[in-house]
Write an enzyme that holds these catalytic residues in place. Structure first.
Site, PDB file in Angstrom:
ATOM      1  CB  ALA A 156      -0.914   0.005   1.220  1.00 14.37           C
ATOM      2  CG  HIS A 157       2.003   5.258  -2.322  1.00 16.39           C
ATOM      3  ND1 HIS A 157       3.324   5.490  -2.012  1.00 16.39           N
ATOM      4  CD2 HIS A 157       1.485   6.439  -2.718  1.00 16.39           C
ATOM      5  CE1 HIS A 157       3.590   6.785  -2.247  1.00 16.39           C
ATOM      6  NE2 HIS A 157       2.494   7.367  -2.678  1.00 16.39           N
ATOM      7  N   PRO A 158       0.706   5.549   0.700  1.00 17.39           N
ATOM      8  CG  PRO A 158       0.956   7.643   1.770  1.00 17.39           C
ATOM      9  CD  PRO A 158      -0.040   6.774   1.047  1.00 17.39           C
ATOM     10  CD  GLU A 197       4.883   2.800  -0.795  1.00 11.68           C
ATOM     11  OE1 GLU A 197       4.557   2.816  -2.001  1.00 11.68           O
ATOM     12  OE2 GLU A 197       4.870   3.807  -0.055  1.00 11.68           O
TER      13      GLU A 197
END
Length: 139
Positions: free
Chosen positions: A109-111, A115
């Site tokens: 998932a972002h943000p 990551e």
């Protein structure tokens, strides 16, 4: 239980976590095992992570030691925001026998700080574009 798959964390600021072996141990074992040229190291910084920047915690890095031929993760070391939470993805992947060929196709998932691991897995310089057949990986 393979003790190399058990994660550890130090709740300092920034947090530090690790699983598996360090680079020196991996290189020594590879030399003894005859695959010294198959060891790879990938590093990424938290400075490029949107969530770490938004939280004003850009100081940090992650390092992974792996086999270039098979994509096996040998060790992961993280220093930075929520590293004690992040290390579980690497330790579980190692325990389940997942390779970087599989992990680099996963979506994060972002943000999110997760990551950082996504980037780490994708920074690995593997010998093959796709997962090799088991016999080929050990050749």
């Amino acid at each position: 239980v393979n003790h190399r798959h058990v994660p550890a964390a130090c709740f300092t600021h920034p947090e530090i976590s690790f699983v598996g072996v360090d680079e020196e141990t991996a290189r020594k074992e590879a030399e003894e095992g005859g695959y010294a040229d198959k060891i790879g190291v990938a590093k990424v910084s938290f400075k490029g992570n949107s969530k770490a920047l938004a939280m004003k915690e850009p100081d940090g890095m992650a390092k992974m030691i792996y086999r270039k031929d098979s994509g096996e993760i040998l060790g992961v070391h993280i220093m930075g925001l929520h590293s004690a939470d992040l290390i579980h993805e690497a330790s579980n992947a190692m325990a389940a026998g997942q390779t970087l060929y599989e992990l680099r196709m996963m979506v994060h998932a972002h943000p999110t700080v997760a990551e950082v691991l996504d980037e780490l897995f994708k920074h690995a310089q593997l010998e093959h574009a796709v997962a090799p057949e088991p016999a080929l990986a050990m050749a």
